[in-house]
Enzyme design. Structure first.
Site, PDB file in Angstrom:
ATOM      1  N   HIS A  66     -33.628  23.073 -10.767  1.00 22.52           N
ATOM      2  CA  HIS A  66     -32.581  24.041 -10.444  1.00 22.52           C
ATOM      3  C   HIS A  66     -32.300  23.936  -8.950  1.00 22.52           C
ATOM      4  CE1 HIS A  66     -30.344  27.782 -10.094  1.00 22.52           C
ATOM      5  NE2 HIS A  66     -30.453  28.003 -11.405  1.00 22.52           N
TER       6      HIS A  66
ATOM      7  N   THR B 240      20.441   2.027 -12.033  1.00 24.49           N
ATOM      8  CA  THR B 240      20.038   2.875 -13.152  1.00 24.49           C
ATOM      9  C   THR B 240      19.666   1.956 -14.306  1.00 24.49           C
ATOM     10  OG1 THR B 240      22.323   3.068 -13.952  1.00 24.49           O
ATOM     11  CG2 THR B 240      21.548   4.770 -12.431  1.00 24.49           C
ATOM     12  N   HIS B 241      18.612   2.296 -15.012  1.00 28.92           N
ATOM     13  CA  HIS B 241      18.050   1.427 -16.051  1.00 28.92           C
ATOM     14  C   HIS B 241      17.610   0.080 -15.471  1.00 28.92           C
ATOM     15  CE1 HIS B 241      19.589   4.218 -19.130  1.00 28.92           C
ATOM     16  NE2 HIS B 241      20.687   4.270 -18.381  1.00 28.92           N
TER      17      HIS B 241
ATOM     18  N   SER C 294      -5.687 -16.238  -3.822  1.00 26.08           N
ATOM     19  CA  SER C 294      -6.693 -17.280  -3.602  1.00 26.08           C
ATOM     20  C   SER C 294      -6.171 -18.646  -4.013  1.00 26.08           C
ATOM     21  CB  SER C 294      -7.963 -16.960  -4.393  1.00 26.08           C
ATOM     22  OG  SER C 294      -7.692 -16.967  -5.793  1.00 26.08           O
TER      23      SER C 294
ATOM     24  N   LYS D  67       1.885 -16.461  -1.102  1.00 25.36           N
ATOM     25  CA  LYS D  67       2.070 -15.145  -1.705  1.00 25.36           C
ATOM     26  C   LYS D  67       1.932 -13.992  -0.709  1.00 25.36           C
ATOM     27  CE  LYS D  67       1.825 -14.204  -5.821  1.00 25.36           C
ATOM     28  NZ  LYS D  67       2.876 -13.651  -6.691  1.00 25.36           N
TER      29      LYS D  67
ATOM     30  N   GLU E 213       0.573  -1.210  -5.462  1.00 22.58           N
ATOM     31  CA  GLU E 213      -0.091  -1.299  -6.770  1.00 22.58           C
ATOM     32  C   GLU E 213      -1.363  -0.463  -6.789  1.00 22.58           C
ATOM     33  OE1 GLU E 213       1.317  -5.800  -8.038  1.00 22.58           O
ATOM     34  OE2 GLU E 213      -0.471  -5.547  -6.812  1.00 22.58           O
TER      35      GLU E 213
END
Length: 432
Positions: free
Chosen positions: A67, A139-140, A262, A267, A274
């Site tokens: 406790h 839009t969309h 890698s 890139k 993300e």
């Protein structure tokens, strides 16, 4: 808590040492209240004010007692004399635990609010800098009408103020103490003790409680944190979309020695954006747990306790991390204005079709006829490289309704900026 996502400051706040120090603050506040109410004499009061503990003693005693609060009170008592009989007098464990939690979260809330304000400021800066930077509205996911990059951030700025208000309200609701005893009826503790304890600790005093503060407070708090996380994710999703190779209207800053892949040296990935999406998912999961914690048996059970040891530290630490990281992302965001203009040109002037539609209607053509005519002409452009303006000017109907000079004006991009100042005034980005 995963150390990757927790600052040193939050590690200290949520450390065991900090937790038990907060327990001690509550206990000492209760002793002070008893002294003020003349229930503890001057001699014992001054002895009790020197109360302290060793964390190692608490941990060793917890192995025996199973406790944590009992272990804590006994560890403190090791350093006291006969006056220890008044330590934890009339209190139940959760009087200390819940009130101490309020103290911890009050420290957390101060930090989170400061970082929310910093986040708000960077949204404002981008909105003002790009108030009239043209960008293709979508839009969309498809080209729609022309808007401005600044309007996106004016929207975020306005929404942030709502989320911040929700957080402030929820934070106030969780910065609350209770010292009402085993089932909340003050049978073993004077109600004035709670009022004085909360006054000393500068937190709110609960109107009523059981052995615990009711967990709607904590559910609302975690919900406000989760919503703020989803808000950051919303912005990061937009940045991710606008960063795609085919669009490339913005780009996260890329440090000198940073690597994107890698395998592929070229890139540059929107990894921070993300990251926000992933962490926001975790926060929404904690929200569900916080809602389930509201349902406790009778005057209390401890089913909420184990969950809260995880979700309160994790949720607040994650939001702290998200605010810190994404504020820096937005401060260092690369914005490619020329690419935005190039992307507007990709649709061959189709984004101006609505202007022609309204002009034809204004000149007397039925909406149905005008719409069908323009749709037919715009669909033809899908298989050609012609601009809508050139396509339309060849049509007899257009020559009947427009002279060339007026027709040229229908393709003026400035038309889409005429109410931008009005919107900025509405959201508080300009003085009226």
């Amino acid at each position: 808590m995963n150390e990757r996502y927790q600052s040193d400051e939050f590690k200290k706040i949520f450390s065991l040492k900090s937790r038990y120090q907060s327990f001690l603050k509550v206990e000492l506040a209760a002793i002070r209240a008893y002294h003020q109410l003349a229930l503890i004499n001057e001699f014992d009061y001054h002895k009790l004010q020197k109360a302290h503990f060793k964390l190692s003693d608490v941990l060793e005693l917890e192995k025996q007692t199973k406790h944590d609060v009992v272990a804590f009170t006994r560890a403190v008592s090791l350093n006291l004399g006969p006056e220890k009989r008044f330590f934890h007098y009339g209190l139940t464990s959760t009087d200390v635990v819940d009130t101490a939690l309020a103290l911890i979260l009050k420290r957390v809330n101060k930090i989170l609010l400061r970082k929310m304000n910093e986040f708000e400021e960077v949204l404002k800066e981008i909105a003002l800098e790009h108030q009239f930077t043209p960008i293709m509205g979508r839009t969309h996911g498809m080209h729609a009408d022309i808007t401005t990059f600044g309007l996106k951030f004016a929207l975020y700025y306005d929404e942030l103020k709502r989320h911040k208000k929700s957080f402030i309200d929820a934070a106030s609701g969780i910065e609350v103490g209770k010292v009402s005893g085993a089932v909340g009826n003050y049978a073993n503790v004077d109600p004035r003790v709670q009022e004085l304890v909360c006054k000393y600790l500068r937190i709110h005093s609960a109107n009523i409680s059981t052995q615990v503060l009711q967990r709607d407070r904590h559910a609302r708090y975690i919900t406000s944190i989760s919503m703020f996380g989803s808000f950051i994710e919303k912005i990061s999703t937009e940045i991710r979309h606008l960063s795609r190779t085919e669009i490339r209207e913005v780009e996260e800053g890329f440090s000198k020695h940073q690597k994107g892949s890698s395998a592929m040296p070229y890139k540059k990935n929107p990894i921070a954006s993300e990251n926000m999406a992933g962490l926001s998912r975790v926060l929404r999961g904690y929200m569900l747990t916080s809602h389930e914690n509201m349902n406790l048996w009778h005057e209390r059970d401890i089913s909420h306790s184990s969950a809260e040891r995880i979700i309160l530290e994790d949720a607040t630490s994650l939001l702290d991390y998200m605010l810190e990281r994404y504020t820096n992302v937005l401060r260092n965001l690369n914005v490619f204005k020329e690419q935005m203009l190039k992307n507007i040109e990709l649709n061959q002037g189709l984004c101006f079709a609505q202007r022609i539609l309204h002009e034809l209607i204004d000149k007397g053509m039925s909406r149905e006829s005008a719409y069908d005519f323009i749709q037919e002409q715009t669909f033809k452009l899908r298989t050609s490289n012609m601009h809508l303006k050139d396509q339309m000017i060849q049509q007899e109907i257009i020559r009947q309704y427009f002279d060339p000079e007026i027709f040229d004006e229908l393709f003026n991009m400035n038309f889409y900026f005429k109410k931008v100042d009005y919107i900025y005034q509405k959201v508080g980005l300009m003085k009226g």
